[in-house]
Design an enzyme around this catalytic site. Structure first.
Site, PDB file in Angstrom:
ATOM      1  N   ASP A  61       0.870  -1.192   0.000  1.00  0.00           N
ATOM      2  CA  ASP A  61       0.000   0.000   0.000  1.00  0.00           C
ATOM      3  C   ASP A  61       0.900   1.232   0.000  1.00  0.00           C
ATOM      4  O   ASP A  61       2.106   1.123   0.174  1.00  0.00           O
ATOM      5  CB  ASP A  61      -0.891   0.009   1.260  1.00  0.00           C
ATOM      6  CG  ASP A  61      -0.047  -0.086   2.534  1.00  0.00           C
ATOM      7  OD1 ASP A  61       0.231  -1.222   2.959  1.00  0.00           O
ATOM      8  OD2 ASP A  61       0.386   0.962   3.053  1.00  0.00           O
TER       9      ASP A  61
ATOM     10  N   ASP B 142       0.556   3.727   2.229  1.00  0.00           N
ATOM     11  CA  ASP B 142       0.349   4.401   3.512  1.00  0.00           C
ATOM     12  C   ASP B 142      -0.559   5.625   3.274  1.00  0.00           C
ATOM     13  O   ASP B 142      -1.023   5.866   2.153  1.00  0.00           O
ATOM     14  CB  ASP B 142       1.682   4.774   4.187  1.00  0.00           C
ATOM     15  CG  ASP B 142       1.522   4.829   5.708  1.00  0.00           C
ATOM     16  OD1 ASP B 142       0.805   3.974   6.252  1.00  0.00           O
ATOM     17  OD2 ASP B 142       2.097   5.728   6.345  1.00  0.00           O
TER      18      ASP B 142
HETATM   19  N1  ADE Z   1       1.051   1.214   5.821  1.00  0.00           N
HETATM   20  C1  ADE Z   1       1.611   0.359   6.682  1.00  0.00           C
HETATM   21  N2  ADE Z   1       2.043   0.782   7.891  1.00  0.00           N
HETATM   22  C2  ADE Z   1       2.631  -0.081   8.741  1.00  0.00           C
HETATM   23  N3  ADE Z   1       2.813  -1.379   8.478  1.00  0.00           N
HETATM   24  C3  ADE Z   1       2.384  -1.836   7.294  1.00  0.00           C
HETATM   25  N4  ADE Z   1       2.432  -3.049   6.746  1.00  0.00           N
HETATM   26  C4  ADE Z   1       1.874  -2.982   5.527  1.00  0.00           C
HETATM   27  N5  ADE Z   1       1.456  -1.742   5.260  1.00  0.00           N
HETATM   28  C5  ADE Z   1       1.770  -0.991   6.358  1.00  0.00           C
END
Ligand code: ADE
Ligand SMILES: CSC[C@H]1O[C@H](OP(=O)(O)O)[C@H](O)[C@@H]1O
Length: 334
Positions: free
Chosen positions: A250, A252
């Site tokens: 992703d 974030d």
């Molecule tokens: N955005 C994220 N923040 C923290 N850990 C993750 N693991 C996978 N995506 C994450």
């Protein structure tokens, strides 16, 4: 190349409860030969199905029991054809029942070292903090920024034995070089690899706020997870050559493509799981070659903790700390 074995479905007669491995008819509960290489599987990588499962171990350590039983998998060495044992632990348990702050990282690392493990390939699902690291890209990180909150036990050296190990380079350069070469060899076959990067390891389990996510970008963070620490610190203390392979799941929440959700993480992880397994498989193929024996046995780290961990003079050492550290490092602190 990976040897692909015919799939054997779950045999209810076997004692173990692992799913997703190719099993021998009888899976042993012990393994007598030393095991030098381990894989710690993370979110979405709870098994390595293309390997032959020969034993399931349920060790206990002075720091408790590991996240999951340790599966011993056989993997034929590409150079000799001899089976090479690989230890596999599922970081969050067999059914993802352990939150990042509940992972018994000391028990995991101690149990692996006690088995003989000197090289760990750790896998992690991460959020991307940079536009060019797209979801499903792989990153072989070279740095970590610690944003855990001090609530996770993070050292073997306490309670009457003080030790300070260098952590300037949290990952092992020699193993990292092999991992990067393997990743590049798969490029163009669905794998996109970023050769370096800084992991922000946050506490969680909640994802970051937008302000935090933007701050991490301003710090030069490449990716974010909740698992690199204390795992990498403990591996360093245990003289184990440790390299994490990250897969971006992703962007974030700094990105305008939408906030991160578990659904998004799991969707991308699942969609790219086969590439993740191919990547790990290629690394294990390479590490199993005789030419890498010295690296895999971490000869370059051997004995470091005799000095770095022996700071406390004999009269100041507690019996408990001596017993625990004697289990981890037989003969070091006698
Ligand atoms: N955005 C994220 N923040 C923290 N850990 C993750 N693991 C996978 N995506 C994450
Ligand atoms: C399910 S999203 C957050 C979770 O995913 C990562 O796990 P792992 O590193 O074990 O693959 C991240 O670190 C979080 O624990």
């Amino acid at each position: 190349m990976l040897t692909r074995l015919p799939h054997i479905s779950i045999n209810t007669l076997t004692k173990n409860i692992h799913i997703g491995f190719r099993k021998m008819a009888n899976v042993a509960d012990h393994y007598n030969d030393p095991v030098s290489i381990a894989v710690i599987g993370g979110t979405g990588l709870q098994s390595l199905p293309h390997f032959t499962h020969v034993a399931t171990l349920k060790p206990s350590t002075p720091w408790g029991t590991p996240s999951s039983p340790i599966s011993i998998l056989h993997h034929p060495s590409p150079s000799t054809g001899k089976p090479i044992p690989i230890a596999f632990i599922s970081r969050h348990g067999l059914h993802h029942e352990l939150a990042p702050h509940e992972v018994p990282a000391r028990a995991n690392i101690a149990a692996l070292r006690h088995l003989g493990v000197r090289t760990i390939i750790a896998f992690s699902a991460v959020g991307s903090l940079q536009e060019e690291i797209k979801p499903r890209d792989f990153v072989v990180p070279d740095q970590i920024i610690d944003r855990t909150k001090g609530i996770r036990p993070f050292t073997f050296f306490e309670g009457g034995m003080v030790g300070h190990v260098g952590f300037a380079d949290p990952f092992d350069n020699k193993v990292g070089k092999i991992v990067r070469q393997c990743g590049h060899s798969l490029e163009g076959e669905g794998v996109r690899l970023h050769d370096k990067g800084t992991i922000i390891c946050m506490e969680g389990p909640q994802f970051s706020t937008r302000a935090e996510s933007n701050m991490y970008r301003s710090w030069g963070g490449s990716v974010i997870n909740m698992s690199a620490l204390p795992e990498a610190k403990l591996a360093k203390e245990a003289e184990i050559a440790y390299q994490m392979i990250c897969m971006s799941t992703d962007y974030d929440c700094w990105h305008d493509s939408g906030d991160v959700t578990v659904e998004m993480v799991m969707g991308n992880m699942k969609a790219n799981a086969e590439n993740a397994r191919r990547f790990v498989g290629a690394v294990l193929d390479e590490l199993s070659k005789e030419e890498h024996n010295e690296v895999v046995l971490a000869k370059h780290l051997e004995g470091e903790m005799k000095f770095a961990g022996g700071l406390t003079a004999a009269p100041g050492r507690s019996a408990e700390a001596k017993t625990k550290l004697g289990w981890l490092f037989p003969g070091y602190f006698d």
